[in-house]
Every structure is written in structure tokens, then in C-alpha cells.
Write an enzyme that holds these catalytic residues in place. Structure first.
Site, PDB file in Angstrom:
ATOM      1  CG  ASP A 348      -1.750   1.022   1.097  1.00  0.00           C
ATOM      2  OD1 ASP A 348      -2.861   1.051   0.422  1.00  0.00           O
ATOM      3  OD2 ASP A 348      -1.698   1.916   2.207  1.00  0.00           O
ATOM      4  CD  GLU A 377      -2.280   2.133  -3.582  1.00  0.00           C
ATOM      5  OE1 GLU A 377      -3.431   2.238  -3.721  1.00  0.00           O
ATOM      6  OE2 GLU A 377      -1.890   2.302  -2.465  1.00  0.00           O
TER       7      GLU A 377
END
Ligand code: CA
Length: 665
Positions: A348, A377
Site C-alpha cells: 500500500d 502503489e
């Protein structure tokens, strides 16, 4: 994370005032570094050894309890300070099943009582660590558990799933609803006989289940599981421990561990690999996190005034460049691989972590198993004090080895920008996105026929090879693809919208790179228009199995598309050189058309030549075909692996919002 999600999240969590670092403290770079791998506890029947790193502490106390919450400590031990800032204590006797906490006296003040960051078991709500024998949590046959085979990362088809969503529909036919064990049930059926749960995922044919955060997170009260609660779980509390609300008993720290392992083992037996969504970029709490109570400030980056910097938009950001947080991340992912047999990680807000740490993680994990899948990400949700050049941003992907990044270029090329829901994407007729689709087709790599100046976001290739790109049209964040189409194609009827939806998935599954599907998108998942469902009720989030029947044609199409990709290595090339050699775009096409051929048995494909074309426009379009006799493998949202027919004409009339696949063999 979407920025919007975090803005909304901020309204529901406590924000602590920023504090200035005490002036007498050493600079964080001068803190001693501990090289040993025995932080936390080492259990033996005769005695248990505890070690906690805290150069800040003047005193440290270990408290032993009979339960995970409540009651008085049965024993309190004063810990001794050893080398490199490590405090240690040895509790005599068999502590199996006991719980424990630490507190540090720093500058004359006692911290809260917390488990240490290295805790491997906790009681309810993660408040106290638990002494367990990890080997005793192994399900039967665990030693023989093996990862299903995987030759290349581009062979993966990822299915992004929240543990609860799979089973919470009362019609799921699953008994252990909302639990890790819900993913282990076989033979589950909807009332009309459709396969659900694990059987459904197997039927679909994906290779990897990517689980939304399943480590111990904070926002669900594990002691109130009869009260409806839902959260995605992007609020980490204890990183090395499964979430308690997904266990049948959150009080006994052994149960969640055993059930998580049982889940992994069952999925492996069914040929599915397991990816964990990990959120090392921030902790749910700031001052009161386990990290910060034991070593104030060190594990986090600071802003100019000495308070918490906030690239996560969630109150803090961790400092992976500092040796003891880097060490923590490295040991944590290795622990999940070795103890829980996890097969990959999705990081993340990976753009918060530094490149060196990510490359160390890749090196260490790929030494254990070269097929472990790593991606993240490549962005942040706010500004970070660590320079862009040092962080694992999408633009720096080429500097990472064996790590992929999500392509927001293809995502928004397909559907339109995530933050402007009314805007159309390529699939629904937006005119200027063809080059972004081409960029996605070559998986963000360098290709002579892509005009990078016309790509929506990236103005150059950012992936060294296709293995570095995750291709997707939707995920847990933002509207589901179906809900998005309800907003931005008001003029379309349901059957048109279905064509548009399936065109999106066709682009994802016929592009180079690693395809990624949001669970339920194969049955046109809806969250009733909810854009940010991070804490919405199960009724919004859960998979509605009746849609598998209602949209059975869509499900079958996606299933056959996945099978086509699996049977044809031309869609799964591993290197940029191979893509450059074998993938040729057709040129001088109408604006809303993208077409390419995969030539010369690309990547060992049984077909000599494959032609793929997407028409994103609202009208049918004539495509001039390259020479040869073409058979039709995909048209009108139907697939035939051997070809429906030979197409006799030199042109092909592509229906509006649709794709075709032709081949020569
Ligand atoms: Ca929890």
C-alpha cells in the site's frame, strides 16, 4: 489508497497533536542498530526470553498476564539494557498461553503498556502479546504445503478480495461467513446451484487471491463481533499477526494463526496462490502506536517542525530508510513467507517507502522463492520529506528489481480519471485515450509505436519489462467499474453497458503485464454507487451471488478470456525485447480504435499470428485486416478457443464498444 478515502478516513480517527522531538535526544541517525534476529520473544518450556529495542528508554518493564485483556499482572519484570539499545528479560517457568506487555520509562515518564512490534500472537484487539508455540498452530499436513506452480509473474491473474466480501451474502452457502475459514469451504452453492466462494474462484480460473489487509488492524472491535462492523483494514496495529475478527475466536491468539494457515493451505491445494495487502507505510495511531510508545519518533518521518510528516494522509508516514524500520519490514515480510507460506505482497502506498528497502525486500524474498510476486502503489497520498528520487514511486520503477507497480495510466485510460466519475474512458467513447490504451497494451514499457507525449499521465515508459506493470480497470478503491458506467454512460442501456464493461476486462486480460481483477467484476459487481466503501456495511461490500446468475454471460466470458490468456503465451511476454519484436500496432486507425498483432508464434504461442482490436467508440468501425486467412476467436462477447469461423473479408466491422480477437495458425 485513494486520496479521497483517506480524507474521509481522517474524519473517523483520532488525530494527535504533533509533538516536537525532545531536544536532549540523539539524532535518529545516531541511534544504535541491532543486527540480531531475536527481537520479540523466544519461547522455551523452562523459560521465555524477551528482547525489545529501545535506545530511548531509561527503564523497561515486562508485565505478564493470564488473559489478553483485564485482570492484574501476575508478574512484573524489570528488564536489563544490553548492547545496541536492546532490553532483555527472561521469565522463568512455562509461560505458554500467558499474555504480556512492555512499558518504557522515557525521560521520567512511563509509556502505555503495549506489545512490541515483533509480537507474533496477541489476545483480543491486539492489546497484549501472547506466548505461544508456533509449531502447535500448524494445521495437519502443513509441512507438506507447497506453492502452486508459477513459471513467470506474467502468468499471474490476480483476484483482489476482502475476506468478508466472499462469504457475507446470506445466499453464499458458506458457513463460516466473514472468516478466514470461509475461504476454505468447498462445494458451496447459491440457492440456484451456482458455485460460490472458493469453488467460484477456482471456476473463474485466476491464479492468485490478493487479500485486502488481513494482518491485525485496529478499526474493528474484536470483542463486539455480534455488532455489524466492516472495514477494509488499512489501519495497521500489529503487523505480524492475522486480524482477529476473521478468526472464529479472537480471544485465543492461537486460533487466528491456525485458521490463517488453514486458509493458505487449502488455497494452495486448490492451485491458488495468496498475496497479502501490506500497509507498512503508516500506523493507525501516531503517539500511541506500539512503535512510538517504545521508541518515540524514530520509526516515523518528521516534518519541518519536528511533528509527524504525513505522506499517507492518515496522520503519519513510516521511515523505511531508518535501519530499524527497514529491518522490521524485511523481517516481517520474510516471516509471512516462511511462517504462513504467503506467496506475494501488495504494498500500500509503496511510493512512501525508499527504493533501497524495497530492493532489499525483493532480494531477500526472491532468494527464498524466485516466484514470489511483489507489487505496489507507486504513489503517495501526500508530500513526503524524503526526496522523490529515493522513493519507490511509479516513475522510479525501473530502479526496482522484481517489483511491479499499478498502472493508473491504463486504469484511467480505460475508464476515465477516478476522481471525475462523470468523465468517460476509452471504453465508453472518450476520444483522446487510444495512446494510453496502447501504453497499457505494452505494459508501460518502451515501444517504438507508442507516442508517449499523448499518454494520459506518464510521458515515458516506466517499466523496464512487462513484469513490472499491474494492469487493471478497477479495484477496491473508487467506484466499481459497473457503478462507474452507471454514472458516465447514462445514455446506454444495460446490454450496452455490459458490452462496455466486458471491453474493459478484455483490454486488461489481453494486455501485456500482470492482469488484476477486482473481485466480483466478472459478475458486474456493484456497491450501489458507493464510491468509498471502506467502512460501509456488508450489504454494500459483499459479493451478491445472485448476480452470477443474472449476468451469467458476463461470468462465462471472463472465465473464457482468462482461459484464453492462460493458453496463449503471446499475451504473457516477459521482456520488453520480446514485446518489441512480436507486438505490432496497426497504424492510421480511426480515433477510437486500437489494434495490434502478436506475430511469429510470439513467446512460443501455438498461434502463428493473433490480431486484437478494441473499438471504444459508440459506432461500429471498419478495420482493414492484415493479409492472410483469419479465424475468429472472440466477437460479440463470446469466445471460441478453436475459432468460430473463418472471416472471409479483408475488413472487419467492429461493433460499438467491443473487442475482437482473430488468429492465423
Ligand atoms: Ca484487530
Amino acid at each position: 489508497m485513494s486520496i479521497l478515502k483517506w480524507i474521509l478516513l481522517l474524519t473517523s480517527i483520532s488525530i494527535y497533536s504533533c509533538q516536537t522531538m525532545p531536544t536532549e535526544q540523539l539524532a535518529y541517525s545516531d541511534y544504535p542498530v541491532y543486527r540480531g534476529t531475536d527481537l520479540g520473544l523466544t519461547y522455551q518450556k523452562e523459560a521465555t526470553q524477551f528482547k525489545v529495542w529501545s535506545p530511548s528508554a531509561d527503564q523497561m518493564t515486562l508485565s505478564i498476564y493470564d488473559a489478553g485483556q483485564g485482570g492484574k499482572a501476575t508478574e512484573e519484570l524489570s528488564m536489563k539494557k544490553g548492547e545496541d539499545g536492546v532490553w532483555h528479560a527472561t521469565a522463568q517457568g512455562d509461560l505458554l498461553g500467558k499474555y504480556y506487555t512492555f512499558k518504557a520509562n522515557i525521560g521520567g515518564e512511563w509509556s502505555m503498556e503495549v506489545p512490541d512490534p515483533y509480537a507474533k500472537a496477541v489476545g483480543v484487539n491486539g492489546q497484549r502479546g501472547m506466548v505461544i508455540d508456533l509449531a502447535a498452530t500448524n494445521p495437519d499436513g502443513w509441512e507438506a504445503d507447497q506453492r502452486p506452480p508459477l513459471n513467470s509473474w506474467t502468468d499471474a491473474v490476480i483476484y483482489e478480495l476482502h475476506v468478508r466480501d466472499l462469504s457475507m451474502d446470506p445466499n453464499s452457502g458458506i458457513e463460516q461467513r466473514g472468516k478466514f475459514l470461509g475461504l476454505t469451504e468447498r462445494g458451496t452453492r447459491a440457492p440456484n446451484g451456482e458455485k460460490t466462494g472458493l469453488d467460484h474462484i477456482k471456476e473463474l480460473g485466476v491464479t492468485h487471491i490478493h487479500l485486502l489487509p488481513s494482518y491485525d488492524y485496529k478499526s474493528v472491535d474484536e470483542s463486539q463481533l455480534d455488532t455489524p462492523q466492516f472495514n477494509w483494514g488499512y489501519d495497521p496495529q500489529n503487523y505480524n499477526i492475522p486480524e482477529g475478527s476473521y478468526a472464529t475466536d479472537p480471544y485465543d491468539g492461537r486460533v487466528r494463526i491456525r485458521e490463517f494457515k488453514q486458509m493458505v493451505k487449502t488455497l494452495h491445494e486448490q492451485g491458488l496462490r495468496v498475496i497479502m495487502d501490506v500497509v507498512y507505510n503508516h500506523t493507525y495511531e501516531n503517539e500511541t502506536s506500539n512503535f512510538n510508545q517504545l521508541v518515540p519518533g524514530y520509526y516515523y518521518r518528521q516534518n519541518e517542525s519536528g511533528g509527524f510528516s504525513d505522506a499517507s494522509a492518515c496522520g503519519n508516514e513510516t521511515a523505511s530508510e531508518r535501519p530499524m524500520f527497514r529491518k522490521f519490514m524485511l523481517e516481517s515480510v520474510k516471516y509471512w513467507v516462511e511462517e504462513y507460506h504467503v506467496d506475494g505482497f501488495r504494498f500500500d502506498l509503496m511510493g512512501i517507502h525508499d527504493l533501497e528497502t524495497m530492493n532489499l525486500i525483493s532480494r531477500e524474498l526472491h532468494q527464498i522463492d524466485s516466484t514470489i510476486l511483489l507489487y505496489g502503489e507507486g504513489w503517495t497520498a501526500g508530500a513526503s520529506p524524503l526526496p522523490d528520487a529515493e522513493r519507490a514511486l511509479k516513475a522510479n520503477t525501473k530502479q526496482m528489481n522484481g517489483i511491479a507497480a499499478f498502472s493508473d495510466d491504463i486504469r484511467d485510460g480505460i475508464r476515465g480519471h477516478v476522481f471525475t466519475p462523470e468523465q468517460k474512458g476509452f471504453i465508453s467513447g472518450q476520444a483522446d485515450l487510444a495512446e494510453s490504451i496502447k501504453f497499457g497494451v505494452v505494459a508501460s514499457t518502451s515501444h517504438p509505436q507508442v507516442d508517449y507525449s499523448k499518454v494520459n499521465y506518464s510521458k515515458s515508459a516506466w517499466a523496464k519489462h512487462p513484469i513490472q506493470t499491474i494492469s487493471y480497470a478497477s479495484c477496491h478503491d473508487n467506484h466499481t467499474l459497473w457503478d462507474r458506467l452507471e454514472i458516465n454512460t447514462p445514455e446506454a442501456d444495460e446490454s450496452t453497458r455490459k458490452k462496455i464493461h466486458l471491453l474493459a476486462l478484455t483490454i486488461v486480460l489481453t494486455s501485456q503485464g500482470i492482469p488484476f481483477l477486482h473481485a466480483g467484476t466478472e459478475m458486474l459487481r456493484t456497491k450501489q454507487g458507493e464510491e468509498n466503501s471502506y467502512k460501509s456495511p456488508d450489504e454494500i461490500n459483499r459479493l451478491d451471488w445472485s448476480r452470477k446468475t443474472t449476468h451469467r454471460d458476463a461470468f462465462l466470458f471472463v472465465k473464457e478470456l482468462i482461459a484464453l490468456r492462460r493458453d496463449h503465451p503471446a499475451f504473457r511476454m516477459q521482456t520488453t525485447e520480446l514485446v518489441q519484436k512480436h507486438l505490432v500496432f496497426l497504424e492510421d486507425l480511426e480515433e477510437q480504435l486500437v489494434a495490434f498483432t502478436l506475430n511469429d508464434h510470439a513467446n512460443g504461442d501455438p498461434w502463428e499470428k493473433i490480431l486484437v482490436a478494441y473499438n471504444g467508440g459508440p459506432d461500429s468501425k471498419a478495420l482493414d485486416l492484415p493479409e492472410g486467412t483469419w479465424k475468429v476467436a472472440l466477437e460479440n462477447e463470446k469466445i471460441s478457443s478453436t475459432g468460430f469461423r473463418v472471416h472471409q473479408d479483408a475488413t472487419f466491422n467492429l461493433a460499438a464498444n467491443s473487442a475482437i480477437i482473430l488468429f492465423q495458425n
